[in-house]
Design an enzyme around this catalytic site. Structure first.
Site, PDB file in Angstrom:
ATOM      1  N   HIS A   5     -71.258 -29.742  34.929  1.00 29.40           N
ATOM      2  CA  HIS A   5     -71.871 -29.983  33.618  1.00 29.40           C
ATOM      3  C   HIS A   5     -73.388 -30.076  33.787  1.00 29.40           C
ATOM      4  O   HIS A   5     -73.863 -30.750  34.701  1.00 29.40           O
ATOM      5  CB  HIS A   5     -71.295 -31.285  33.047  1.00 29.40           C
ATOM      6  CG  HIS A   5     -71.939 -31.743  31.790  1.00 29.40           C
ATOM      7  ND1 HIS A   5     -72.526 -32.981  31.660  1.00 29.40           N
ATOM      8  CD2 HIS A   5     -72.102 -31.130  30.592  1.00 29.40           C
ATOM      9  CE1 HIS A   5     -73.017 -33.115  30.437  1.00 29.40           C
ATOM     10  NE2 HIS A   5     -72.777 -32.008  29.772  1.00 29.40           N
ATOM     11  N   HIS A  82     -82.879 -29.877  30.017  1.00 28.18           N
ATOM     12  CA  HIS A  82     -81.978 -30.884  29.444  1.00 28.18           C
ATOM     13  C   HIS A  82     -82.809 -32.129  29.186  1.00 28.18           C
ATOM     14  O   HIS A  82     -82.876 -33.023  30.020  1.00 28.18           O
ATOM     15  CB  HIS A  82     -80.821 -31.186  30.409  1.00 28.18           C
ATOM     16  CG  HIS A  82     -79.808 -32.125  29.843  1.00 28.18           C
ATOM     17  ND1 HIS A  82     -79.220 -33.125  30.594  1.00 28.18           N
ATOM     18  CD2 HIS A  82     -79.271 -32.221  28.600  1.00 28.18           C
ATOM     19  CE1 HIS A  82     -78.367 -33.783  29.837  1.00 28.18           C
ATOM     20  NE2 HIS A  82     -78.377 -33.264  28.626  1.00 28.18           N
TER      21      HIS A  82
END
Length: 290
Positions: A5, A82
């Protein structure tokens, strides 16, 4: 199939600006507290500690990739992102390609599922980058159930690129995003996560697509405040690991079972060996398909 992830987040750069997708509250927080704020953010944004080469060596074959432009970047580069920016996309793709060149029978799934601050010219740049890096290693989009290791070996394909943008329909080697659904539980509660994962498996993937089970807990703002100094790994992932791994161990691979399983900090516990073992339970005569 093993997946990670936010696969690129091992190299989140604390010196970078905040990503364009972040809300105004986060932008303001960083404006006030500067480097200290970014150090705290990194503890919650970095979901992996291993780089691409180490992940590949450990068995990871699915990569969750999120791409962004950087504000006021004179080089107009593309970055993994991110919350904060990570490595340049070109460098990451080349790192993966080096492994594939050394291991010609290995296959990876590159899932470009979020794009931030990207216009048509940036998508064109990324598509060209993929062509230049992987060339004929990329498998053109076909029906998922037709993809077997034998087929890929015969065609000398090693890369399946999934692209969650309308751009995908214009390029033969881009698989449409809907071919890689990844339901997201969006919870801090381990029990709710497991219920969600089980319900997703019961509904199962539509015929003709791959399917991701995200064994991932997502912190709320209150979670971050309580564990602000410790971070995601210590506050959530390590504590929830036994229950999450118990769910993984009970799964079956195959047409009505799990397909791709992703996690944070993939090196924790026995996640990697457990997912690999699920393949051993497949019937001996079953085709090696999705």
């Amino acid at each position: 199939i093993l997946g990670s992830h936010d696969s690129f987040s091992f190299y989140i750069d604390e010196a970078s600006p905040v990503g364009p997708e972040q809300p105004e509250t986060v932008q303001n927080f960083v404006s006030v507290f500067g480097t200290v704020a970014k150090k705290l953010m990194r503890k919650w944004l970095a979901t992996q500690t291993m780089n691409f080469t180490s992940q590949l060596g450990a068995g990871i074959r699915y990569f969750d990739l999120r791409i962004s432009t950087k504000p006021r970047d004179p080089d107009n580069e593309l970055y993994f992102a991110h919350g904060l920016f990570s490595a340049k996309v070109k460098e990451g793709l080349e790192e993966i390609n080096a492994f594939l060149t050394e291991h010609p029978k290995e296959v990876v799934f590159l899932d470009f599922n979020h794009f931030y601050g990207m216009q048509k010219c940036h998508h064109e740049k990324l598509v060209q980058m993929l062509k230049d890096t992987y060339g004929n290693k990329m498998c053109p989009a076909i029906f998922a159930h037709e993809v077997s290791l034998q087929y890929l070996w015969e065609k000398e394909h090693q890369v399946l690129v999934f692209y969650h943008s309308p751009v995908a329909v214009e390029v033969a080697f881009l698989w449409p995003g809907q071919m890689m659904p990844a339901p997201w539980a969006n919870t801090t509660d381990t029990e709710k996560l497991i219920q969600f994962l089980q319900a997703s498996i019961t509904e199962r993937r539509k015929k003709g697509s791959f399917f991701i089970s995200q064994v991932v807990l997502t912190p709320k703002a209150s979670t971050v405040v309580k564990g602000v100094a410790s971070g995601l790994r210590e506050t959530i992932t390590e504590r929830a690991l036994p229950a999450m791994m118990e769910w993984v161990r009970t799964q079956k691979a195959g047409e009505s079972g799990v397909n791709i399983i992703t996690a944070d900090f993939v090196e924790l516990g026995d996640f990697i060996s457990t997912v690999i073992k699920l393949n051993y339970s497949l019937d001996e005569g079953e085709d090696d398909t999705t």
